[in-house]
Design an enzyme around this catalytic site. Structure first.
Site, PDB file in Angstrom:
ATOM      1  N   TYR A 160       3.169  -6.273   9.146  1.00 22.13           N
ATOM      2  CA  TYR A 160       3.360  -6.936  10.428  1.00 22.13           C
ATOM      3  C   TYR A 160       2.661  -8.287  10.378  1.00 22.13           C
ATOM      4  O   TYR A 160       1.488  -8.368  10.021  1.00 22.13           O
ATOM      5  CB  TYR A 160       2.809  -6.103  11.591  1.00 22.13           C
ATOM      6  CG  TYR A 160       3.040  -6.735  12.950  1.00 22.13           C
ATOM      7  CD1 TYR A 160       1.995  -7.352  13.632  1.00 22.13           C
ATOM      8  CD2 TYR A 160       4.298  -6.739  13.535  1.00 22.13           C
ATOM      9  CE1 TYR A 160       2.209  -7.946  14.871  1.00 22.13           C
ATOM     10  CE2 TYR A 160       4.522  -7.333  14.767  1.00 22.13           C
ATOM     11  CZ  TYR A 160       3.475  -7.936  15.434  1.00 22.13           C
ATOM     12  OH  TYR A 160       3.684  -8.533  16.649  1.00 22.13           O
ATOM     13  N   ASP A 255      -1.902 -12.826   4.527  1.00 21.53           N
ATOM     14  CA  ASP A 255      -2.041 -12.729   5.981  1.00 21.53           C
ATOM     15  C   ASP A 255      -3.328 -11.958   6.257  1.00 21.53           C
ATOM     16  O   ASP A 255      -3.344 -10.732   6.218  1.00 21.53           O
ATOM     17  CB  ASP A 255      -0.829 -12.035   6.604  1.00 21.53           C
ATOM     18  CG  ASP A 255      -0.981 -11.943   8.113  1.00 21.53           C
ATOM     19  OD1 ASP A 255      -0.005 -11.546   8.782  1.00 21.53           O
ATOM     20  OD2 ASP A 255      -2.073 -12.259   8.626  1.00 21.53           O
ATOM     21  N   LYS A 283      -7.850 -13.092  15.361  1.00 25.12           N
ATOM     22  CA  LYS A 283      -8.773 -12.051  15.825  1.00 25.12           C
ATOM     23  C   LYS A 283     -10.244 -12.461  15.762  1.00 25.12           C
ATOM     24  O   LYS A 283     -10.770 -13.141  16.643  1.00 25.12           O
ATOM     25  CB  LYS A 283      -8.506 -10.757  15.052  1.00 25.12           C
ATOM     26  CG  LYS A 283      -7.048 -10.245  15.231  1.00 25.12           C
ATOM     27  CD  LYS A 283      -6.795  -8.982  14.452  1.00 25.12           C
ATOM     28  CE  LYS A 283      -5.322  -8.640  14.408  1.00 25.12           C
ATOM     29  NZ  LYS A 283      -4.827  -7.992  15.617  1.00 25.12           N
TER      30      LYS A 283
HETATM   31  P1  KE4 Z   1      -1.066 -12.022  17.074  1.00 26.78           P
HETATM   32  O1  KE4 Z   1       0.129 -12.934  17.244  1.00 26.78           O
HETATM   33  O2  KE4 Z   1      -0.868 -10.690  17.764  1.00 26.78           O
HETATM   34  O3  KE4 Z   1      -2.397 -12.687  17.438  1.00 26.78           O
HETATM   35  O4  KE4 Z   1      -1.208 -11.711  15.505  1.00 26.78           O
HETATM   36  C1  KE4 Z   1      -0.102 -11.185  14.826  1.00 26.78           C
HETATM   37  C2  KE4 Z   1      -0.577 -10.517  13.560  1.00 26.78           C
HETATM   38  C3  KE4 Z   1      -0.367 -11.156  12.352  1.00 26.78           C
HETATM   39  N1  KE4 Z   1      -0.780 -10.611  11.190  1.00 26.78           N
HETATM   40  C4  KE4 Z   1      -1.426  -9.417  11.172  1.00 26.78           C
HETATM   41  C5  KE4 Z   1      -1.852  -8.838   9.863  1.00 26.78           C
HETATM   42  C6  KE4 Z   1      -1.662  -8.718  12.380  1.00 26.78           C
HETATM   43  O5  KE4 Z   1      -2.293  -7.517  12.350  1.00 26.78           O
HETATM   44  C7  KE4 Z   1      -1.242  -9.273  13.596  1.00 26.78           C
HETATM   45  C8  KE4 Z   1      -1.428  -8.567  14.922  1.00 26.78           C
HETATM   46  N2  KE4 Z   1      -1.982  -7.268  14.874  1.00 26.78           N
HETATM   47  C9  KE4 Z   1      -1.583  -6.356  15.921  1.00 26.78           C
HETATM   48  C10 KE4 Z   1      -2.337  -5.052  15.720  1.00 26.78           C
HETATM   49  N3  KE4 Z   1      -1.993  -4.389  14.520  1.00 26.78           N
HETATM   50  C11 KE4 Z   1      -1.783  -6.923  17.276  1.00 26.78           C
HETATM   51  C12 KE4 Z   1      -1.746  -5.921  18.403  1.00 26.78           C
HETATM   52  C13 KE4 Z   1      -0.550  -6.126  19.297  1.00 26.78           C
HETATM   53  O6  KE4 Z   1       0.544  -6.455  18.790  1.00 26.78           O
HETATM   54  O7  KE4 Z   1      -0.723  -5.910  20.518  1.00 26.78           O
END
Ligand code: KE4
Length: 443
Positions: A160, A255, A283
């Site tokens: 993801y 990532d 994060k």
């Molecule tokens: P954001 O756009 O949500 O800040 O980040 C996306 C992202 C990109 N790359 C990795 C490896 C990530 O884990 C994430 C976002 N992680 C999720 C939780 N596994 C966010 C939680 C959510 O979608 O509410």
């Protein structure tokens, strides 16, 4: 009918309504917010029941609007590595906020945080701030395509990388949780530019390069997969990606939105001693405030406007409050902090393993540092196929067993549990005891 009134947060509600305040607020939220949540994975859809509406956090705990306390393993999805309302971070944010929230200009905190990231991550000479991990990934991919003049991106099924169109192809995290790894609204034209391989299956990457290596701009990978649940890279896998991308003139994008400053002071790339061409962050570098960043060698990053032709912008990029929260958080992450996180993570892993053995439940624990996942219904997870073979039903029952015991796990079997500097051995032992009891519900 007994009516018990209890005061909380200056509100008095009657228990006789047989509805908790969380349920009431969530029901109302669903009338004005899609699904009642601002991010799908929070919705409890895969585990059932109504999400707890959290009013505040402190240390390793969350407190919901019904005054119930939970040990927290969501950790703001990884951002809250210092624990909630950490005094050092909070004070720095309060002082910065008193100076104004957003100027849309250069400001000292953005320089300070950029220098802190560059100092900690050897592969990063320059870094650009954005406002989410999605934006960071979107921008890094644009740079990779500009740098190589190529189109195709390779990602891994179950990985993801945020919700930019091209990344919603066999995506993990909430997309996998809700059975939406490929989203409507993403056109075939866009999706066709994203190739998917199997995590930990180097041959699947070799086959993509054999077919179309000349048009592959980059491979993007979670160096420790966290969005299938925690799946560590198999020995040699990441080094193989480094070699095959270099041999074919493609870029390697790590990532590290989740693993950055989580699994070590320099992220997964330092842990595994690999230099990617570009790295994305999120994060932790915002300490809980909206943030993302992407960085790499100056030769690559100088392609980005205004110095280069690759356009990327953002009203709140480098926001001084966010930068301050991120910097204050990184200041807490010294060697002793990472040793503490590793020891606590190992203690939890060992305790869960013992509970699995003693209860005979089919399960496994996979961990890197202070991020781990208990997979139910399988004994090993190496890729998305293994992750998808885990049991939704078992996880839902286990999740609610833990929630009833006052432990709030991420409401999805495809997520990582996160520890913070505020978790201690008493909290971990209570978690292990509750997990043991919840596992007995599964047999
Ligand atoms: P954001 O756009 O949500 O800040 O980040 C996306 C992202 C990109 N790359 C990795 C490896 C990530 O884990 C994430 C976002 N992680 C999720 C939780 N596994 C966010 C939680 C959510 O979608 O509410």
């Amino acid at each position: 009918m007994s009516i018990s009134l209890f005061r909380k947060s200056n509100r008095v509600i009657s228990q006789s309504e047989a509805q908790t305040e969380s349920q009431r607020l969530f029901a109302e939220a669903q009338t004005v917010i899609p699904g009642g949540v601002n991010s799908p994975v929070r919705s409890f859809r895969s585990v059932g029941g109504a999400p707890r509406v959290i009013e505040r956090g402190f240390g390793a705990h969350l407190f919901d609007v019904d005054c119930r306390r939970y040990i927290d393993f969501i950790g703001g999805w990884g951002a809250a590595i210092a624990g909630h309302a950490n005094a050092h971070v909070t004070r720095r944010v309060q002082d910065a906020a008193a100076q104004g929230l957003s100027f849309g200009t250069s400001s000292p905190p953005e320089l300070a945080l950029a220098k802190a990231i560059v100092a900690r991550v050897p592969s990063v000479e320059k870094v650009r701030m954005v406002n989410s991990g999605t934006e960071a990934v979107m921008s890094a991919i644009r740079v990779a395509r500009a740098a190589t003049g190529r189109t195709l991106i390779v990602k891994f099924a179950g990985g993801y990388h945020g919700h930019a169109d091209g990344m919603l192809v066999k995506a993990g995290s909430g997309a996998a949780t809700l059975g939406l790894p490929d989203s409507p609204g993403v056109t075939d034209a866009v999706a066709s530019q994203t190739l998917t391989a199997t995590y930990n299956d180097f041959a699947s990457v070799q086959s993509l390069f054999a077919k179309g290596g000349a048009d592959i701009a980059a491979v993007i990978v979670e160096p420790v997969a966290g969005n299938m649940g925690v799946v560590p890279p198999s020995p040699g896998f990441l080094h193989g990606l480094r070699t095959i991308t270099r041999e074919n003139g493609a870029l390697l994008i790590f990532d590290e939105v989740m693993t950055g400053f989580r699994v070590s002071a320099g992220g997964a790339q330092t842990l595994f001693d690999i230099r990617p061409d570009l790295t994305t962050f999120g994060k932790i570098i915002g300490g809980g405030m909206p943030v993302g960043a992407y960085g790499g060698p100056a030769a690559c990053m100088d392609l980005v406007a205004p110095i280069g032709p690759v356009y990327q912008a953002g009203t709140l990029s480098g926001n001084p409050i966010t930068m301050t929260a991120g910097l204050a958080t990184l200041e807490l992450l010294d060697d002793a902090a990472y040793r503490q996180l590793e020891q606590l993570g190992a203690h939890l892993e060992e305790g869960l393993r013992r509970a699995i053995a003693d209860t005979g439940v089919v399960a496994c624990v996979q961990r890197v540092g202070s991020m781990l996942t208990l997979f139910l219904g399988t004994s090993q997870v190496s890729d998305d196929r293994d992750a998808n073979s885990t049991s939704d039903a078992m996880f839902a029952k286990f999740f609610h067993g833990m929630l009833d015991a006052g432990i709030h796990l991420p409401p999805s079997r495809h997520e990582a549990w996160f520890l913070s500097l505020a978790h201690d051995y008493a909290i971990i032992d209570a978690t292990i005891a509750a997990a043991r009891r919840s596992m007995t519900l599964l047999s």
